[in-house]
Design a protein around this motif. Structure first.
Motif, PDB file in Angstrom:
ATOM      1  N   LEU A 129      -4.703   1.976  -1.488  1.00 55.99           N
ATOM      2  CA  LEU A 129      -4.963   0.526  -0.952  1.00 55.99           C
ATOM      3  C   LEU A 129      -4.051  -0.661  -1.375  1.00 55.99           C
ATOM      4  O   LEU A 129      -3.531  -0.243  -2.401  1.00 55.99           O
ATOM      5  CB  LEU A 129      -6.555   0.079  -1.383  1.00 55.99           C
ATOM      6  N   PRO A 130      -3.982  -1.657  -0.797  1.00 55.31           N
ATOM      7  CA  PRO A 130      -3.069  -2.690  -1.447  1.00 55.31           C
ATOM      8  C   PRO A 130      -3.215  -3.073  -2.973  1.00 55.31           C
ATOM      9  O   PRO A 130      -4.260  -3.058  -3.378  1.00 55.31           O
ATOM     10  CB  PRO A 130      -3.260  -4.029  -0.349  1.00 55.31           C
ATOM     11  N   ARG A 146       3.077   2.376  -6.250  1.00 56.40           N
ATOM     12  CA  ARG A 146       3.743   3.689  -6.454  1.00 56.40           C
ATOM     13  C   ARG A 146       3.304   4.693  -7.333  1.00 56.40           C
ATOM     14  O   ARG A 146       3.152   5.910  -7.440  1.00 56.40           O
ATOM     15  CB  ARG A 146       5.306   3.500  -6.693  1.00 56.40           C
ATOM     16  N   ARG A 147       3.190   3.956  -8.792  1.00 54.95           N
ATOM     17  CA  ARG A 147       2.626   4.513  -9.955  1.00 54.95           C
ATOM     18  C   ARG A 147       1.368   5.237  -9.645  1.00 54.95           C
ATOM     19  O   ARG A 147       1.164   6.334  -9.902  1.00 54.95           O
ATOM     20  CB  ARG A 147       2.746   3.638 -11.082  1.00 54.95           C
ATOM     21  N   LEU A 148       0.349   4.384  -9.009  1.00 52.12           N
ATOM     22  CA  LEU A 148      -0.792   4.655  -8.949  1.00 52.12           C
ATOM     23  C   LEU A 148      -0.896   5.973  -7.719  1.00 52.12           C
ATOM     24  O   LEU A 148      -1.685   6.961  -7.863  1.00 52.12           O
ATOM     25  CB  LEU A 148      -1.832   3.829  -8.152  1.00 52.12           C
ATOM     26  N   SER A 204     -13.756   2.442  -6.565  1.00 51.00           N
ATOM     27  CA  SER A 204     -12.493   2.757  -7.380  1.00 51.00           C
ATOM     28  C   SER A 204     -11.173   2.403  -7.223  1.00 51.00           C
ATOM     29  O   SER A 204     -10.312   2.535  -7.944  1.00 51.00           O
ATOM     30  CB  SER A 204     -12.914   4.506  -7.714  1.00 51.00           C
ATOM     31  N   ALA A 205     -10.971   1.938  -5.995  1.00 46.88           N
ATOM     32  CA  ALA A 205      -9.765   1.237  -5.814  1.00 46.88           C
ATOM     33  C   ALA A 205      -9.444   0.107  -6.593  1.00 46.88           C
ATOM     34  O   ALA A 205     -10.099  -0.566  -7.203  1.00 46.88           O
ATOM     35  CB  ALA A 205      -9.682   0.715  -4.186  1.00 46.88           C
ATOM     36  N   PRO A 206      -8.024  -0.461  -6.617  1.00 44.38           N
ATOM     37  CA  PRO A 206      -7.666  -1.471  -7.501  1.00 44.38           C
ATOM     38  C   PRO A 206      -8.555  -2.669  -6.784  1.00 44.38           C
ATOM     39  O   PRO A 206      -8.726  -2.960  -5.513  1.00 44.38           O
ATOM     40  CB  PRO A 206      -6.115  -1.771  -6.808  1.00 44.38           C
ATOM     41  N   CYS A 235       0.928  -1.144  -0.249  1.00 42.65           N
ATOM     42  CA  CYS A 235       0.115   0.086  -0.050  1.00 42.65           C
ATOM     43  C   CYS A 235       0.886   1.302  -0.085  1.00 42.65           C
ATOM     44  O   CYS A 235       2.293   1.183   0.203  1.00 42.65           O
ATOM     45  CB  CYS A 235      -1.028  -0.092   1.144  1.00 42.65           C
ATOM     46  N   GLY A 236       0.291   2.497  -0.303  1.00 37.80           N
ATOM     47  CA  GLY A 236       1.041   3.632  -0.315  1.00 37.80           C
ATOM     48  C   GLY A 236       0.358   4.749   0.612  1.00 37.80           C
ATOM     49  O   GLY A 236      -0.767   4.765   0.766  1.00 37.80           O
TER      50      GLY A 236
END
Length: 186
Positions: free
Chosen positions: A31-32, A40-42, A155-157, A17-18
């Motif tokens: 989120l993970p 990181r990109r997201l 909208s999360a992964p 996660c970030g």
């Protein structure tokens, strides 16, 4: 956002996660995801100026809380300081109301709009705020459902399946409906 933005990518149950923060508080929580590079990109897609850094004590505690949450422990994120500068007053009010939802508790977009004194048409605005939530989990948008208690979008992964998994951690399940009554066969 207030001041310089820093970030950290860390491993928790479910994947990396970030988290990004300023001196005022957490500005983004990712989120993970499947891997650290994607996470990181997201995260940096919305905060390209953010720099990697060691977390402040408050951010380190938020990360520890996220680890406990994804390990299935009841966690209350309502005291995690946030930096929501740049959000409209209405979105901030929506986020504040969503933060009052506790572990295992859900509401709907419409109910949240009514709680804020807005009409039923504001349910779409609540949905938009949830879709744009910069600090998912800390502002528990996964606990806000569509009309009739349906799961709605996420909208999360991982989309709605990620929302279902998070709700399942909290003991909320969406079992398939019972099969229609069968004929007695006579």
């Amino acid at each position: 956002m207030t001041g310089k933005t820093h970030y950290l990518i860390c491993d928790i149950d479910g994947g990396p996660c970030g988290i990004a923060w300023t001196a005022a508080g957490v500005v983004r929580f990712q989120l993970p995801g499947n891997d650290a590079a994607t996470t990181r990109r997201l995260l940096l897609r919305r905060l390209p100026e953010a720099e990697p850094a060691e977390p402040s004590p408050a951010v380190a505690e938020a990360v520890a809380m996220a680890r406990r949450y994804f390990a299935g422990e009841e966690v209350d994120f309502s005291d995690v300081p946030l930096d929501l500068a740049g959000q409209s007053d209405f979105f901030r009010a929506i986020y504040e109301a969503a933060r009052r939802l506790h572990w295992g508790e859900t509401t709907t977009y419409g109910a949240l709009a009514r709680e804020l004194g807005a009409g039923p048409e504001a349910a779409r605005d609540v949905g938009e705020a949830m879709a744009k939530n910069p600090v998912a989990l800390i502002i528990p948008c996964h606990r806000v459902l569509a009309a009739g208690g349906r799961i709605g979008g996420f909208s999360a992964p991982g989309g709605a399946s990620a929302k279902l998994k998070m709700l399942a951690l909290e003991g909320i399940s969406f079992a398939p409906p019972e099969p229609a009554q069968q004929s007695f066969g006579f």
